[in-house]
Design an enzyme around this catalytic site. Structure first.
Site, short mmCIF file in Angstrom:
data_model
loop_
_atom_site.label_atom_id
_atom_site.label_comp_id
_atom_site.label_asym_id
_atom_site.label_seq_id
_atom_site.Cartn_x
_atom_site.Cartn_y
_atom_site.Cartn_z
N ARG A 84 15.53 8.79 -5.56
CA ARG A 84 15.65 9.77 -4.48
C ARG A 84 17.07 10.33 -4.37
O ARG A 84 17.25 11.49 -4.03
CB ARG A 84 15.22 9.16 -3.16
CG ARG A 84 13.72 9.00 -3.08
CD ARG A 84 13.26 8.79 -1.66
NE ARG A 84 11.87 9.16 -1.50
CZ ARG A 84 10.98 8.47 -0.80
NH1 ARG A 84 11.35 7.37 -0.18
NH2 ARG A 84 9.74 8.89 -0.71
N LYS A 98 -9.43 5.19 -0.25
CA LYS A 98 -10.45 5.61 0.72
C LYS A 98 -10.73 7.11 0.74
O LYS A 98 -9.82 7.93 0.70
CB LYS A 98 -10.00 5.19 2.12
CG LYS A 98 -10.00 3.68 2.29
CD LYS A 98 -9.97 3.34 3.76
CE LYS A 98 -8.58 3.23 4.22
NZ LYS A 98 -8.14 3.31 5.49
N GLY A 106 2.10 8.93 -3.03
CA GLY A 106 3.11 7.89 -3.24
C GLY A 106 2.71 6.86 -4.28
O GLY A 106 3.47 6.56 -5.21
N GLY A 121 3.35 11.18 1.72
CA GLY A 121 2.63 11.81 2.85
C GLY A 121 2.81 13.32 2.86
O GLY A 121 1.86 14.07 3.10
P1 ADP Z 1 -1.67 7.80 -3.04
O1 ADP Z 1 -0.66 6.96 -2.29
O2 ADP Z 1 -1.16 8.22 -4.38
O3 ADP Z 1 -2.18 8.95 -2.21
P2 ADP Z 1 -3.83 6.03 -2.35
O4 ADP Z 1 -2.95 5.37 -1.34
O5 ADP Z 1 -4.93 6.86 -1.86
O6 ADP Z 1 -2.94 6.87 -3.38
O7 ADP Z 1 -4.51 4.95 -3.29
C1 ADP Z 1 -3.80 3.94 -3.95
C2 ADP Z 1 -4.52 2.64 -3.88
O8 ADP Z 1 -5.88 2.75 -4.28
C3 ADP Z 1 -3.91 1.62 -4.81
O9 ADP Z 1 -3.37 0.57 -4.05
C4 ADP Z 1 -5.08 1.14 -5.67
O10 ADP Z 1 -5.08 -0.23 -5.92
C5 ADP Z 1 -6.26 1.52 -4.82
N1 ADP Z 1 -7.49 1.62 -5.62
C6 ADP Z 1 -7.76 2.46 -6.63
N2 ADP Z 1 -8.98 2.23 -7.15
C7 ADP Z 1 -9.50 1.20 -6.44
C8 ADP Z 1 -10.74 0.49 -6.49
N3 ADP Z 1 -11.68 0.79 -7.38
N4 ADP Z 1 -10.93 -0.48 -5.59
C9 ADP Z 1 -9.98 -0.79 -4.69
N5 ADP Z 1 -8.80 -0.18 -4.60
C10 ADP Z 1 -8.55 0.82 -5.46
#
Ligand code: ADP
Ligand code: MG
Length: 390
Positions: A35, A201, A347, A370
């Site tokens: 950063r 999710k 992130g 975010g």
């Molecule tokens: P970002 O921060 O890039 O927006 P998210 O926070 O939505 O991404 O998702 C990241 C998380 O999703 C990771 O911790 C990863 O382990 C989890 N994840 C991805 N696929 C699965 C899965 N099949 N089951 C449970 N967790 C998952």
């Protein structure tokens, strides 16, 4: 269009720059200075133009007096000084005589770093609630305000929105790059435009899906969220992550964007500690889907091969745990080979990709988790909105 630094004559001016120096720290040491490095083009430009550069940033969260010690920006100032090969005057206060005197004595091309803006949160959450007195005071210290803290631009704080409302303002090069690579790409993508979504999710990504689905040529869904979509299609997903409340939303999307939303065809499931690859419909009640399988990668590759723009948010599996990083990693390989603009937001996605060695392989990896999601949702970010238009 927002004003940038280029629209101002910075020579001899006290230029207040809000940067995002919210770096990860462990035992008082910076563990990743990315950063700080990302903010260098903006800082170096202002210094070259003869500005007196006054930097503001937050670091971590400050709830009690004890939080102050480990979240001081002193170490960040030292690292910045090394990276710039230049003295950075660190003021261990967020207001008062030492700060004002330090600024008064600055010469053209000097640089000063103010202590963590969130130290003001101990004083009635003044920074995080954009207290008008604080924004007015900070603005009184300078002539021009530049916001380059993309990672906090989805928040309305005294050090971004507050200061901006009192001074001539512009965005820095990092925010400019983030807007060009996310907002402007979504508005006018070169086609085929493919969006890859994953992560845990569906409920976290509803806004993204709603904004992107009408614009994309295809949406490839993997990660934990795929299992909610599969369940909405009537497929048994065992103990996989399912977001029951989002099932109606998934059904609606599958109907509305029929043929455009592409779901996994195979999955890597865990039975206790053992991984097993099978077609999604062969998932047993006791199994949990933790990654996309090779047939899905092949299917996704088919869409990606001749694409011209790709936006990716959300890992394809539980990448933190071996071997469930495989889907995300293989997708990186596929994206690395194609001739398209590839943009990464989120992130966890950004850190997964960087850890896997793809830091320099794509067009853009967003520096704001975010904030990048809110741009993908098509939202206007208050820290950017507060800046003057051209
Ligand atoms: P970002 O921060 O890039 O927006 P998210 O926070 O939505 O991404 O998702 C990241 C998380 O999703 C990771 O911790 C990863 O382990 C989890 N994840 C991805 N696929 C699965 C899965 N099949 N089951 C449970 N967790 C998952
Ligand atoms: Mg996340």
């Amino acid at each position: 269009m927002k004003k940038t630094m280029r629209e101002y004559d910075l020579k001899g001016k006290k230029v207040l720059i809000r940067v995002d120096f919210n770096v990860p720290m462990q035992d008082g040491q910076i563990t990743d200075d990315n950063r700080i490095r990302e903010s260098l083009p903006t800082i170096e430009y202002a210094l070259e133009k003869g500005a007196k550069v006054i930097l503001f940033s937050h670091l971590g969260r400050i709830k009690t007096e004890e939080d102050k010690d480990k979240n001081s920006l002193r170490k960040v100032g030292e690292r910045l000084s090394t990276l710039l090969s230049k003295k950075v005057l660190f003021i261990p206060d967020t207001r008062g005589e030492a700060l004002e005197k330090g600024i008064e004595e600055m010469k053209e091309g000097d640089i000063l770093l103010v202590e963590n803006t969130r130290f003001e949160d101990l004083n009635g959450k003044k920074e995080s609630t954009n207290d008008p007195e604080l924004g007015t005071y900070w603005a009184s210290l300078g002539d021009i305000y530049i916001n380059d803290a993309f990672g906090t631009s989805h928040r309305s704080h005294a050090s971004n929105v507050g200061i901006a409302s009192h001074l001539p303002s512009g965005i820095g090069f990092l925010i400019e790059k983030e807007i060009q690579n996310i907002e402007e790409v979504i508005q006018n993508p070169e086609r085929p435009f493919i969006v890859i979504l994953g992560g845990s999710k569906v409920s976290d990504k509803i806004g993204v899906i709603e904004n992107i689905a009408p614009k994309a040529d295809a949406i490839l869904i993997g990660g934990g969220m795929a299992y909610t979509f599969l369940k909405a299609e009537g497929i048994e997903v065992g103990r996989s992550l399912v977001d029951e409340e989002s099932i109606p939303f998934c059904k609606e999307m599958m109907q509305k964007y029929c043929g455009k939303i592409i779901l996994p065809i195979d999955t890597v499931n865990a039975i206790e500690e053992t991984p097993r690859t099978c077609f999604v419909s062969d998932t047993k009640e006791t199994e949990m889907g933790l990654d996309i399988g090779p047939a899905t990668i092949k299917l996704f590759s088919h869409y990606l091969e001749d694409s011209k723009t790709v936006i990716w948010n959300g890992p394809m599996g539980l990448f933190e745990k071996h071997p469930y990083e495989e889907g995300t990693k293989t997708l990186c390989e596929v994206l690395n080979k194609i001739d398209a603009k590839v943009i990464i937001g989120g992130g966890d996605t950004a850190s997964a990709i960087i850890d896997m060695g793809y830091k320099n392989s794509f067009t853009h990896i967003s520096t704001g988790g975010g904030a990048s999601l809110e741009l993908l949702e098509g939202k206007k970010l208050p820290g950017i909105e507060a800046i003057e238009d051209i």
